[in-house]
Design a protein around this motif. Structure first.
Motif, PDB file in Angstrom:
ATOM      1  N   PHE A 427      39.510  42.688  36.947  1.00 31.48           N
ATOM      2  CA  PHE A 427      38.693  43.516  37.830  1.00 31.48           C
ATOM      3  C   PHE A 427      37.427  42.808  38.285  1.00 31.48           C
ATOM      4  CE2 PHE A 427      41.284  46.752  35.779  1.00 31.48           C
ATOM      5  CZ  PHE A 427      41.635  47.534  36.870  1.00 31.48           C
ATOM      6  N   LEU A 428      37.178  41.574  37.820  1.00 32.85           N
ATOM      7  CA  LEU A 428      36.083  40.772  38.353  1.00 32.85           C
ATOM      8  C   LEU A 428      36.458  40.111  39.675  1.00 32.85           C
ATOM      9  CD1 LEU A 428      34.824  39.030  35.080  1.00 32.85           C
ATOM     10  CD2 LEU A 428      33.741  40.920  36.317  1.00 32.85           C
ATOM     11  N   LEU A 429      37.736  40.217  40.062  1.00 28.89           N
ATOM     12  CA  LEU A 429      38.186  39.652  41.329  1.00 28.89           C
ATOM     13  C   LEU A 429      38.030  40.693  42.442  1.00 28.89           C
ATOM     14  CD1 LEU A 429      41.490  37.970  40.093  1.00 28.89           C
ATOM     15  CD2 LEU A 429      39.278  36.869  40.484  1.00 28.89           C
ATOM     16  N   PRO A 430      37.775  40.243  43.678  1.00 25.88           N
ATOM     17  CA  PRO A 430      37.706  41.197  44.803  1.00 25.88           C
ATOM     18  C   PRO A 430      39.071  41.831  45.043  1.00 25.88           C
ATOM     19  CG  PRO A 430      36.708  39.081  45.373  1.00 25.88           C
ATOM     20  CD  PRO A 430      37.439  38.879  44.080  1.00 25.88           C
ATOM     21  N   GLN A 431      39.054  43.002  45.627  1.00 28.78           N
ATOM     22  CA  GLN A 431      40.288  43.680  46.004  1.00 28.78           C
ATOM     23  C   GLN A 431      40.655  43.221  47.412  1.00 28.78           C
ATOM     24  OE1 GLN A 431      42.093  46.273  44.124  1.00 28.78           O
ATOM     25  NE2 GLN A 431      43.587  45.615  45.649  1.00 28.78           N
ATOM     26  N   LEU A 432      41.555  42.251  47.491  1.00 26.96           N
ATOM     27  CA  LEU A 432      42.009  41.708  48.763  1.00 26.96           C
ATOM     28  C   LEU A 432      43.508  41.927  48.857  1.00 26.96           C
ATOM     29  CD1 LEU A 432      41.533  40.131  51.389  1.00 26.96           C
ATOM     30  CD2 LEU A 432      41.880  38.016  50.063  1.00 26.96           C
ATOM     31  N   ASP A 433      43.908  42.740  49.839  1.00 25.89           N
ATOM     32  CA  ASP A 433      45.321  43.076  50.014  1.00 25.89           C
ATOM     33  C   ASP A 433      45.772  42.661  51.400  1.00 25.89           C
ATOM     34  OD1 ASP A 433      45.094  44.209  47.549  1.00 25.89           O
ATOM     35  OD2 ASP A 433      45.143  46.291  48.245  1.00 25.89           O
ATOM     36  N   ALA A 434      46.973  42.112  51.450  1.00 28.69           N
ATOM     37  CA  ALA A 434      47.628  41.826  52.731  1.00 28.69           C
ATOM     38  C   ALA A 434      48.651  42.916  52.992  1.00 28.69           C
ATOM     39  CB  ALA A 434      48.299  40.463  52.697  1.00 28.69           C
ATOM     40  N   SER A 435      48.746  43.306  54.252  1.00 22.42           N
ATOM     41  CA  SER A 435      49.677  44.377  54.601  1.00 22.42           C
ATOM     42  C   SER A 435      50.415  44.017  55.875  1.00 22.42           C
ATOM     43  CB  SER A 435      48.942  45.711  54.786  1.00 22.42           C
ATOM     44  OG  SER A 435      47.991  45.627  55.837  1.00 22.42           O
ATOM     45  N   GLY A 436      51.568  44.579  56.031  1.00 21.82           N
ATOM     46  CA  GLY A 436      52.366  44.332  57.232  1.00 21.82           C
ATOM     47  C   GLY A 436      53.310  45.481  57.495  1.00 21.82           C
ATOM     48  N   THR A 437      53.590  45.711  58.772  1.00 21.43           N
ATOM     49  CA  THR A 437      54.493  46.785  59.171  1.00 21.43           C
ATOM     50  C   THR A 437      55.379  46.277  60.304  1.00 21.43           C
ATOM     51  OG1 THR A 437      52.806  48.448  58.647  1.00 21.43           O
ATOM     52  CG2 THR A 437      54.656  49.165  60.012  1.00 21.43           C
ATOM     53  N   TYR A 438      56.651  46.586  60.214  1.00 18.47           N
ATOM     54  CA  TYR A 438      57.583  46.297  61.325  1.00 18.47           C
ATOM     55  C   TYR A 438      58.289  47.606  61.645  1.00 18.47           C
ATOM     56  CZ  TYR A 438      60.279  43.323  64.402  1.00 18.47           C
ATOM     57  OH  TYR A 438      60.802  42.729  65.526  1.00 18.47           O
ATOM     58  N   LEU A 483      29.542  44.888  45.210  1.00 17.22           N
ATOM     59  CA  LEU A 483      28.528  43.844  45.054  1.00 17.22           C
ATOM     60  C   LEU A 483      27.931  43.910  43.641  1.00 17.22           C
ATOM     61  CD1 LEU A 483      26.720  44.101  48.511  1.00 17.22           C
ATOM     62  CD2 LEU A 483      28.614  42.620  47.802  1.00 17.22           C
ATOM     63  N   GLY A 484      28.049  42.787  42.938  1.00 15.90           N
ATOM     64  CA  GLY A 484      27.534  42.691  41.582  1.00 15.90           C
ATOM     65  C   GLY A 484      28.574  42.942  40.496  1.00 15.90           C
ATOM     66  N   PHE A 485      29.655  43.646  40.808  1.00 16.01           N
ATOM     67  CA  PHE A 485      30.720  43.951  39.830  1.00 16.01           C
ATOM     68  C   PHE A 485      30.130  44.524  38.538  1.00 16.01           C
ATOM     69  CE2 PHE A 485      32.693  40.781  42.558  1.00 16.01           C
ATOM     70  CZ  PHE A 485      33.963  41.327  42.782  1.00 16.01           C
ATOM     71  N   ARG A 486      29.195  45.447  38.662  1.00 19.38           N
ATOM     72  CA  ARG A 486      28.508  45.983  37.485  1.00 19.38           C
ATOM     73  C   ARG A 486      29.495  46.634  36.503  1.00 19.38           C
ATOM     74  NH1 ARG A 486      23.141  47.643  36.894  1.00 19.38           N
ATOM     75  NH2 ARG A 486      22.871  47.428  39.143  1.00 19.38           N
ATOM     76  N   GLN A 487      30.371  47.501  37.005  1.00 14.93           N
ATOM     77  CA  GLN A 487      31.307  48.195  36.124  1.00 14.93           C
ATOM     78  C   GLN A 487      32.311  47.233  35.512  1.00 14.93           C
ATOM     79  OE1 GLN A 487      33.724  51.194  38.026  1.00 14.93           O
ATOM     80  NE2 GLN A 487      34.078  52.298  36.114  1.00 14.93           N
ATOM     81  N   ALA A 488      32.782  46.268  36.291  1.00  9.81           N
ATOM     82  CA  ALA A 488      33.752  45.309  35.781  1.00  9.81           C
ATOM     83  C   ALA A 488      33.147  44.439  34.684  1.00  9.81           C
ATOM     84  CB  ALA A 488      34.271  44.432  36.922  1.00  9.81           C
ATOM     85  N   HIS A 489      31.910  43.978  34.869  1.00  4.99           N
ATOM     86  CA  HIS A 489      31.254  43.177  33.838  1.00  4.99           C
ATOM     87  C   HIS A 489      31.059  43.998  32.562  1.00  4.99           C
ATOM     88  CE1 HIS A 489      30.484  39.364  35.797  1.00  4.99           C
ATOM     89  NE2 HIS A 489      30.044  39.982  36.896  1.00  4.99           N
ATOM     90  N   SER A 490      30.718  45.269  32.721  1.00  8.92           N
ATOM     91  CA  SER A 490      30.564  46.127  31.547  1.00  8.92           C
ATOM     92  C   SER A 490      31.891  46.281  30.811  1.00  8.92           C
ATOM     93  CB  SER A 490      30.039  47.498  31.975  1.00  8.92           C
ATOM     94  OG  SER A 490      29.931  48.370  30.864  1.00  8.92           O
TER      95      SER A 490
END
Length: 627
Positions: A427-438, A483-490
């Motif tokens: 959870f220290l990583l950003p939430q980056l999702d790729a999506s696609g629709t056909y 920003l800061g990932f406060r909850q994830a660091h905790s």
């Protein structure tokens, strides 16, 4: 040993390793005791949903308990039972891992049962199947039907008319699936029927039918097979409940069950040897009382014949008789004090030697599931071992480190905490999702069929869809960064503290087990040495009584000789009781060594393995038994 004398107990516990037999002298239990054949139903060895269909049972009242006023000790009033039979009856007649001390009344929720491991594995929130269900395909469908009749001030909003009338039907179906990598796939169909009076329509009523395939793939947070197996898809911070953690929880519950089963079997053994000693003590007290009575009668006879016996000497003999009679009464009935049980003095239970045949017999009946009172009293038929057993210290420690259920449970907890730490770091990583629709689109006057000669390619929506003339696609991404990932660091800090704690607890548990094992090995040598000493003392006291009685028969009895006989009787009574106390202590000490090594099931020829037989646990097969 014959196969009928070998027990194979398959319970829902998973052993974390095994070791080769240690170079020590193993005591073999009574091999002549026949064991029941076939699959044992209804006891600790069998747990299945059929138990839920059984009618509610009530505890049998039984007969009035035996008391000291019922002192008929004739052989026909007893039922001989070996230790092997006692353990067998306990396993067959128990659905609850019974404990002494009233735990079932004080804290019934803390009492383990044969349903406990299967209950954890099949928990609908945190069980294995619950975790796997997050990856199950899901089908959804919906339908909405509208009839609209509206008036608009502006002709534009009515599609070319100010009085707008419409019949609208909307149908949606979707099949979705989450993959082990965290990818979400969706196959969706959207169909609508629209009939309205807009003057710009080609058809008065028309159908639209779209089919689209959509995916959403996490690239950073939540991406990969490992994190999805540990934390589960769409996990939240601090709530990891993936398939792997669910299986670890199931193994922890199996280790807890093994602990409860170990303590239960140990307590049955403790109660058995408590009862053995109670019988031996009662027998010694009865013999001492009878000898004291005979001596008292001789003193009274001597007083009548010679008149030279003082009153205090007669009173002394009488007092000794009634003192022995009191000891017989207490040894027969017993007082309500704790007997030998696990975690009383030592983990396996320090032998108490409180005596009391009747109360100890009821305690054994409670544990093995017999009626609390019956016509015949249970009488142990086994004798404590007299052979010296020498254990190899290094091998015993190694066996304890690999087989103790407490260590297996703690290692599983440590492993679980480490996986929770791994999930928290994700959870220290950003939430980056790729999506696609056909998407394939279809439009037509009718849903299917139609008249192509009149309406052309738009005769039917499905026909137009299958032609593939109208296709669309879309690609995109979505980034979400706190920003800061406060909850994830905790969460990471808390997980690191949990891992450190579990590792420290594991180390202290190992030290405690080595300490307890060392004490139990020393106790075996002490008990055997004391047993030998008490045997010599018993022989000497018996020889003293025989010598004094022989001298009294060969010569004229005197008051002094009878006084010496009275003292010899006291010594013999105490020596005999101490001898059988020492023998029983030695037997319990041997059992406690196996207890400390985590090999108490070997002590009874029981083999403990994972009862599923599958690579994936099945809650319905968590507990089974084969003989």
């Amino acid at each position: 040993m014959t196969w009928t004398a070998k027990w194979v107990l398959i319970v829902a516990v998973t052993l974390a390793g095994c070791v080769a037999p240690t170079p020590e002298q193993f005591r073999v239990l009574d091999e002549s005791s026949p064991l029941a054949a076939g699959h044992v139903k209804g006891g600790l060895l069998d747990a299945n949903p059929e138990d839920l269909c059984e009618p509610q049972a009530t505890a049998p009242i039984g007969m009035r308990p035996h008391t000291l006023r019922e002192d008929d000790l004739s052989p026909e009033n007893y039922r001989d039972m070996s230790l092997v039979e006692a353990v067998e009856y306990a396993l067959m007649n128990s659905k609850i891992l019974r404990e002494l001390g009233g735990t079932i009344l004080k804290s019934p929720d803390q009492v383990a049962s044969k349903f406990s491991p299967a209950g954890v594995a099949s928990d609908p929130r945190y069980g294995i199947e619950a975790a796997l269900s997050a990856f199950d395909p899901k089908f959804s469908a919906s339908g909405d039907f509208e009839k609209n009749n509206r008036a608009f001030n502006n002709i534009f909003f009515g599609g070319g008319t100010r009085l707008f009338r419409q019949d609208l039907n909307v149908y949606q179906t979707q099949l979705s699936k989450t993959a082990a990598t965290g990818t979400e796939f969706s196959l969706r169909n959207f169909t609508d029927y629209n009939a309205n009076n807009a003057p710009g329509n080609q058809f008065g009523s028309a159908w639209n039918s779209n089919v689209e395939l959509q995916f959403r793939q996490p690239l950073l947070q939540g991406a990969g097979v490992e994190i999805n197996r540990i934390a589960g898809p769409r996990a939240t911070i601090g709530a990891a409940n993936g398939v792997v953690i669910a299986r670890v929880n199931s193994k922890i519950s199996q280790a807890d069950f093994e602990l409860g089963l170990r303590d239960f079997v140990s307590n049955v053994t403790n109660a058995y040897w408590d009862l053995y000693y109670a019988y031996r003590e009662l027998d010694a007290r009865i013999k001492a009382r009878d000898m004291s009575y005979n001596t008292w009668q001789k003193i009274q006879t001597l007083a009548k014949d010679t008149g030279r016996v003082s009153g205090d000497r007669q009173a002394l003999a009488e007092e000794q008789y009634f003192r022995f009679q009191e000891e017989v009464e207490n040894s027969l009935s017993g007082k309500q004090v704790d007997g030998t049980r696990t975690f009383s003095g030592t983990t396996g239970g320090t032998f108490r030697g409180t005596g009391g045949m009747q109360i100890t017999e009821r305690r054994l009946r409670l544990l093995i599931g017999f009626p609390i009172s019956e016509d015949k009293l249970i009488r142990p038929s086994d004798e404590p071992s007299m052979a010296e057993v020498v254990f190899d210290y290094q091998a015993s420690v190694g066996e304890a480190m690999s087989r103790r259920a407490e260590l297996k449970r703690q290692r599983l907890k440590t492993e679980k905490r480490e996986m929770e730490l791994f999930a928290a770091r994700n959870f220290l990583l950003p939430q980056l999702d790729a999506s696609g629709t056909y998407r394939f689109r279809g439009f037509g006057h009718d849903l299917s069929g139609g008249n192509p000669a009149v309406d052309g390619q738009f005769a039917s929506a499905w026909g137009n869809l299958l032609n593939g003339n109208f296709q669309e696609w879309q690609l995109g991404f979505q980034l979400d960064v706190p920003l800061g990932f406060r909850q994830a660091h905790s969460a990471v800090h808390a997980a690191e503290l949990n891992v450190a704690r579990e590792k420290t607890v594991l180390l202290e548990q190992e030290r405690q087990i080595i300490h307890d094992l060392s004490n139990s090995l020393a106790e075996v040598e002490r008990a055997y040495t004391v047993c030998t000493t008490n045997l010599n003392r018993f022989r000497a006291a018996k020889n003293l009584v025989l010598s004094l009685e022989a001298g009294a028969r060969n010569a004229r009895q005197t008051v002094d000789s009878l006084d010496r006989i009275l003292d010899a009787h006291r010594r013999l009574n105490d020596a005999e009781a101490r001898y059988f106390l020492a023998r029983t202590e030695y037997e319990v000490a041997l059992k406690n060594v196996y207890f400390e090594k985590g090999a108490i099931f070997d002590y009874y020829e029981l083999r403990v393995t994972d009862g599923t037989g599958d690579s994936q646990p099945n809650p319905k097969r968590q507990i089974s038994a084969r003989w």
